[in-house]
Design an enzyme around this catalytic site. Structure first.
Site, mmCIF file in Angstrom:
data_model
loop_
_atom_site.group_PDB
_atom_site.id
_atom_site.type_symbol
_atom_site.label_atom_id
_atom_site.label_comp_id
_atom_site.label_asym_id
_atom_site.label_seq_id
_atom_site.Cartn_x
_atom_site.Cartn_y
_atom_site.Cartn_z
ATOM 1 N N LYS A 115 22.432 14.942 -11.071
ATOM 2 C CA LYS A 115 23.642 15.772 -11.138
ATOM 3 C C LYS A 115 24.618 15.383 -10.025
ATOM 4 O O LYS A 115 25.822 15.262 -10.242
ATOM 5 C CB LYS A 115 23.264 17.265 -11.047
ATOM 6 C CG LYS A 115 22.575 17.777 -12.306
ATOM 7 C CD LYS A 115 21.955 19.167 -12.135
ATOM 8 C CE LYS A 115 21.165 19.522 -13.403
ATOM 9 N NZ LYS A 115 20.510 20.845 -13.361
ATOM 10 N N GLN A 133 19.030 25.287 -9.071
ATOM 11 C CA GLN A 133 18.097 24.545 -9.918
ATOM 12 C C GLN A 133 16.853 25.383 -10.178
ATOM 13 O O GLN A 133 16.280 25.968 -9.259
ATOM 14 C CB GLN A 133 17.742 23.212 -9.239
ATOM 15 C CG GLN A 133 16.882 22.298 -10.083
ATOM 16 C CD GLN A 133 17.583 21.795 -11.353
ATOM 17 O OE1 GLN A 133 18.816 21.691 -11.394
ATOM 18 N NE2 GLN A 133 16.820 21.507 -12.375
ATOM 19 N N ASP A 185 26.351 27.010 -14.882
ATOM 20 C CA ASP A 185 25.148 26.891 -15.717
ATOM 21 C C ASP A 185 25.185 27.874 -16.883
ATOM 22 O O ASP A 185 24.418 27.738 -17.833
ATOM 23 C CB ASP A 185 23.900 27.213 -14.870
ATOM 24 C CG ASP A 185 23.038 25.993 -14.603
ATOM 25 O OD1 ASP A 185 23.132 25.026 -15.366
ATOM 26 O OD2 ASP A 185 22.272 26.033 -13.625
HETATM 27 N N1 GUN Z 1 16.050 23.462 -14.911
HETATM 28 C C1 GUN Z 1 15.888 22.844 -16.106
HETATM 29 N N2 GUN Z 1 17.059 22.792 -16.760
HETATM 30 C C2 GUN Z 1 17.982 23.384 -15.966
HETATM 31 C C3 GUN Z 1 19.382 23.624 -16.103
HETATM 32 O O1 GUN Z 1 20.017 23.292 -17.100
HETATM 33 N N3 GUN Z 1 19.961 24.259 -15.048
HETATM 34 C C4 GUN Z 1 19.257 24.658 -13.960
HETATM 35 N N4 GUN Z 1 19.928 25.289 -12.996
HETATM 36 N N5 GUN Z 1 17.975 24.448 -13.813
HETATM 37 C C5 GUN Z 1 17.339 23.814 -14.809
#
Ligand code: GUN
Length: 308
Positions: A54, A98, A121
């Site tokens: 990311k 995350q 998100d």
């Molecule tokens: N963990 C697995 N997929 C995601 C996601 O799309 N966003 C976040 N914040 N954590 C994750």
């Protein structure tokens, strides 16, 4: 039949080219690029890889990103204070925590502390509820990426039978809502579903997000179906596999996403899209606040009631 490959990597690259232009325009207009803050708690290896991807993707389009790391023993208070500080920071347009988080952390409270205007998100209750009634500010990145993939192939959604396998808050549930709002007839299957194949065989569009390698085999798929594989599973030999038996199913489906190179790159691209959209929205808000335009009642005003 040999299915057409839906190439998420190629679409992601094309969209990121467009995003770069939007970032430059924002930076020129307001004197700084969009900013994303990522919070990573603990030492989970997969989470560390996702976060690194990311951050790199942000760099590649010109978004300023910052990664705040905490040990897994971090307290709820410290995490909430950090989020509150980021909520108040004008240089930050998006905040992402995350997942998963350690068990002692109050996950709903963490998600609901993120300002809904920075919730890139789309996991805050307001944005989840918005998916139900149709006025969400940010759509969750993975389902949003799947919709973009279907649109890019001109695959009709309205009136189609969609089966979503997996009912997680991150993918399955929002995916079902987003496709239903586009006119699909949606069934959601999950770990307790009896005889999965009796559902999957009816799907014109099958979205699989169960986290079980090779869960979907060719006889479970209708001839000519569109198959979207959201799964990313690491096998004992170290290789990566989706939830779908790619070789078997690609003999029956009309379209299929590969793993890797299908949904994954689109998830990250939609995070960039949401962060840029947030920066554009806050510039528009600042413009209105300067008194040049009368503010109209809308999402931002309505959303301000429950978040600092
Ligand atoms: N963990 C697995 N997929 C995601 C996601 O799309 N966003 C976040 N914040 N954590 C994750």
């Amino acid at each position: 039949m040999t299915a057409k490959l839906i190439n998420g990597r190629r679409l992601a690259e094309k969209l990121r080219g467009e995003l770069r232009i939007r970032v430059r325009s924002i930076a020129k207009r307001r004197g700084r690029a969009p900013g994303l803050a990522v919070i990573l708690v603990g030492e989970d290896a997969a989470s560390a890889v996702y976060v690194r991807n990311k951050i790199r993707a942000c760099e590649a389009v010109g978004i300023e990103s910052t990664c705040i790391r905490f040990p897994s023993r971090v307290s709820n208070e410290e995490l909430l204070q950090t989020i509150a500080r980021l909520n108040a920071d004008d240089a930050i347009d998006g905040i992402l925590v995350q997942l998963p988080l350690p068990g002692h952390i109050d996950l709903p409270l963490v998600l609901e502390t993120i300002s809904i205007e920075k919730d890139v998100d789309g996991f805050h209750l307001y944005n989840v509820g918005g998916l139900v009634v149709g006025n969400t500010i940010f759509s969750p990145c993975t389902p949003y990426g799947v919709v973009k993939l279907l649109e890019s192939e001109n695959i009709a959604i309205a009136g189609q039978n969609v089966v979503v396998v997996g009912a997680s808050n991150i993918v399955g549930k929002p995916m079902a809502l987003m496709l239903m709002s586009r006119g699909a007839t949606v069934s959601i299957c999950h770990a307790l579903t009896r005889d999965l194949a009796q559902f999957t065989i009816l799907a014109d569009i099958l979205v699989v997000a169960a986290g079980v390698p090779n869960l979907i085999l060719a006889p479970m798929v209708k001839a000519g179906a569109v198959v979207i594989d959201v799964g990313i599973n690491r096998l004992p030999d170290g290789s990566i596999a989706g939830d779908v038996d790619f070789h078997g199913v690609s003999q029956r489906a009309s379209h299929i996403t590969p793993v890797p190179g299908g949904v994954g790159p689109m998830t990250v691209t939609m995070l960039l899209e949401n962060t840029i959209a947030s920066a554009e929205r806050s510039s528009a808000q600042a413009f209105r606040d300067n008194g040049r335009i009368q503010p109209a009642p809308g999402l931002l005003e309505a959303s301000g009631v429950n978040n600092a």
